[in-house]
Design an enzyme around this catalytic site. Structure first.
Site, mmCIF file in Angstrom:
data_model
loop_
_atom_site.group_PDB
_atom_site.id
_atom_site.type_symbol
_atom_site.label_atom_id
_atom_site.label_comp_id
_atom_site.label_asym_id
_atom_site.label_seq_id
_atom_site.Cartn_x
_atom_site.Cartn_y
_atom_site.Cartn_z
ATOM 1 N N HIS A 49 -29.223 -17.154 13.829
ATOM 2 C CA HIS A 49 -29.544 -18.578 13.726
ATOM 3 C C HIS A 49 -30.483 -18.958 14.867
ATOM 4 O O HIS A 49 -30.350 -18.445 15.982
ATOM 5 C CB HIS A 49 -28.261 -19.413 13.780
ATOM 6 C CG HIS A 49 -28.498 -20.834 13.376
ATOM 7 N ND1 HIS A 49 -29.074 -21.747 14.234
ATOM 8 C CD2 HIS A 49 -28.303 -21.475 12.206
ATOM 9 C CE1 HIS A 49 -29.200 -22.908 13.593
ATOM 10 N NE2 HIS A 49 -28.744 -22.770 12.367
ATOM 11 N N SER B 126 -32.235 -29.829 7.440
ATOM 12 C CA SER B 126 -32.130 -31.215 6.966
ATOM 13 C C SER B 126 -31.957 -31.323 5.446
ATOM 14 O O SER B 126 -32.481 -32.238 4.815
ATOM 15 C CB SER B 126 -33.321 -32.044 7.441
ATOM 16 O OG SER B 126 -33.362 -32.074 8.859
ATOM 17 N N GLU C 139 -30.574 -21.400 16.761
ATOM 18 C CA GLU C 139 -29.915 -21.902 17.972
ATOM 19 C C GLU C 139 -29.450 -20.740 18.852
ATOM 20 O O GLU C 139 -29.453 -20.838 20.082
ATOM 21 C CB GLU C 139 -28.746 -22.820 17.578
ATOM 22 C CG GLU C 139 -29.275 -24.149 17.038
ATOM 23 C CD GLU C 139 -28.383 -24.819 16.002
ATOM 24 O OE1 GLU C 139 -27.207 -24.442 15.864
ATOM 25 O OE2 GLU C 139 -28.886 -25.727 15.303
ATOM 26 N N GLU D 272 -34.959 -20.973 7.690
ATOM 27 C CA GLU D 272 -34.697 -22.263 8.327
ATOM 28 C C GLU D 272 -35.816 -22.566 9.324
ATOM 29 O O GLU D 272 -35.769 -22.103 10.473
ATOM 30 C CB GLU D 272 -33.367 -22.224 9.085
ATOM 31 C CG GLU D 272 -32.173 -21.909 8.217
ATOM 32 C CD GLU D 272 -30.880 -22.416 8.834
ATOM 33 O OE1 GLU D 272 -30.213 -23.222 8.168
ATOM 34 O OE2 GLU D 272 -30.549 -22.052 9.978
ATOM 35 N N LYS E 288 -21.437 -25.316 12.759
ATOM 36 C CA LYS E 288 -21.840 -25.204 14.172
ATOM 37 C C LYS E 288 -20.634 -25.511 15.068
ATOM 38 O O LYS E 288 -19.504 -25.241 14.661
ATOM 39 C CB LYS E 288 -23.056 -26.091 14.451
ATOM 40 C CG LYS E 288 -24.190 -25.821 13.445
ATOM 41 C CD LYS E 288 -25.491 -26.489 13.770
ATOM 42 C CE LYS E 288 -26.506 -26.157 12.675
ATOM 43 N NZ LYS E 288 -27.831 -26.717 12.928
ATOM 44 N N ASN F 65 -22.838 -24.681 7.460
ATOM 45 C CA ASN F 65 -22.740 -24.177 8.841
ATOM 46 C C ASN F 65 -22.259 -25.335 9.704
ATOM 47 O O ASN F 65 -23.024 -26.241 10.013
ATOM 48 C CB ASN F 65 -24.107 -23.673 9.299
ATOM 49 C CG ASN F 65 -24.095 -23.227 10.759
ATOM 50 O OD1 ASN F 65 -23.034 -23.132 11.380
ATOM 51 N ND2 ASN F 65 -25.271 -22.976 11.307
ATOM 52 N N GLY G 220 -31.823 -30.266 11.961
ATOM 53 C CA GLY G 220 -31.221 -31.391 12.659
ATOM 54 C C GLY G 220 -32.203 -32.502 12.989
ATOM 55 O O GLY G 220 -31.891 -33.409 13.749
HETATM 56 P P1 13P Z 1 -29.240 -29.287 9.474
HETATM 57 O O1 13P Z 1 -28.880 -29.239 8.009
HETATM 58 O O2 13P Z 1 -28.328 -30.147 10.281
HETATM 59 O O3 13P Z 1 -30.687 -29.565 9.683
HETATM 60 O O4 13P Z 1 -28.993 -27.792 10.028
HETATM 61 C C1 13P Z 1 -29.489 -26.721 9.330
HETATM 62 C C2 13P Z 1 -28.933 -25.490 9.933
HETATM 63 O O5 13P Z 1 -29.236 -25.138 11.041
HETATM 64 C C3 13P Z 1 -27.987 -24.699 9.134
HETATM 65 O O6 13P Z 1 -27.749 -23.463 9.717
#
Ligand code: 13P
Length: 255
Positions: free
Chosen positions: A96, A214, A98, A168, A11, A9, A174
């Site tokens: 997601h 992560s 976010e 997740e 982003k 992903n 992150g």
């Molecule tokens: P990270 O791997 O940067 O923690 O992000 C995970 C994520 O949100 C994948 O959709």
């Protein structure tokens, strides 16, 4: 057995040229190094989907990171499922954390997005996860159950069988804090149990459930060795071709 899947992903990262450079590296490395039994998916920004579709060579499949819940119409700035399909993507990330957090996407709205994606032939990668506060107050199972019930379980069995789930935990995204393999396995098994309760064991056993948060080449082998973890949804590490390929390779020697 269910599919092993590693999805990146991206982003909101990479302009057009940077994206082209990274994707061509990923295509080369994945083709050379990753067993064809592992499904590799890249969820890039919309602007890349069309060009990547031409470059993917059938090896890497593409996902959008969001879609609108209506078929079409006066929704300035939005992108429909049909538009996403028309540039060659097969998947769409829905729900997601976010988007739940920064764009106020509710379970009710996500249920509509899931429904239209399936109706029009895009496979949802449906994300669920609890916050740190929810875990600390021991509400994580309850929160996950609610996200599943309200966002996904309106689907009839044949529709649900199209869905990929990504667990997740918000506190692991992150942050460099990964769920331990034990914590992730415990939740994946819980999710599979919920699916079995609503549909049946066969459907639950066939559903791919990915871990995200992560994930990196160091921790992926132990996470992906858990019986209910079928791969990963990778954020930060998917922006480096070497790291992403190394994660996708984890299933190579596992049959
Ligand atoms: P990270 O791997 O940067 O923690 O992000 C995970 C994520 O949100 C994948 O959709």
């Amino acid at each position: 057995m269910r599919k092993k899947i590693v999805a990146g992903n991206w982003k909101m990262n990479n302009d057009y040229q940077e994206g082209m450079t990274l994707f061509s590296e990923v295509v080369h490395m994945v083709k050379a190094e990753v067993n064809s039994s592992t499904e590799v998916i890249v969820a890039c920004p919309y602007i890349h989907l069309h060009s990547f579709g031409q470059m993917a060579n059938g090896r890497i499949r593409l996902a959008a990171q969001n879609c609108h819940q209506a078929e079409k119409g006066a929704y300035t700035g939005e992108i429909s499922v049909k538009m996403i399909e028309s540039v060659g993507a097969d998947f769409v990330i829905i729900g997601h954390s976010e988007r739940r957090q920064y764009f106020n996407e509710t379970n009710e709205l996500l249920a509509q997005k899931v429904a239209i994606a399936i109706k029009q032939g895009l496979t949802p990668i449906f994300c669920i996860g609890e916050t740190q506060q929810e875990r600390e107050s021991n509400r994580h199972f309850e929160v996950i159950r609610e996200q599943l019930r309200e966002g996904l379980f309106h689907l009839v069995k044949a529709e649900f069988q199209q869905v990929i789930i990504a667990y997740e935990p918000v506190w692991a995204i992150g942050t460099g804090l990964t769920a331990s393999p034990g914590q992730a396995q415990e939740m994946h098994a819980f999710i599979r149990g919920e699916i079995a309760g609503v549909y049946n064991q066969e459907v639950a056993d066939a559903t791919s459930i990915l871990y995200g948060g992560s994930c990196n080449p160091k921790n992926a082998p132990e996470l992906f060795a858990q019986p209910d973890i079928d791969g990963g949804l990778i954020g930060g590490a998917s922006l480096k071709a070497r790291d992403f390929t190394d994660i996708a390779k984890v299933f190579n020697d596992r049959g």
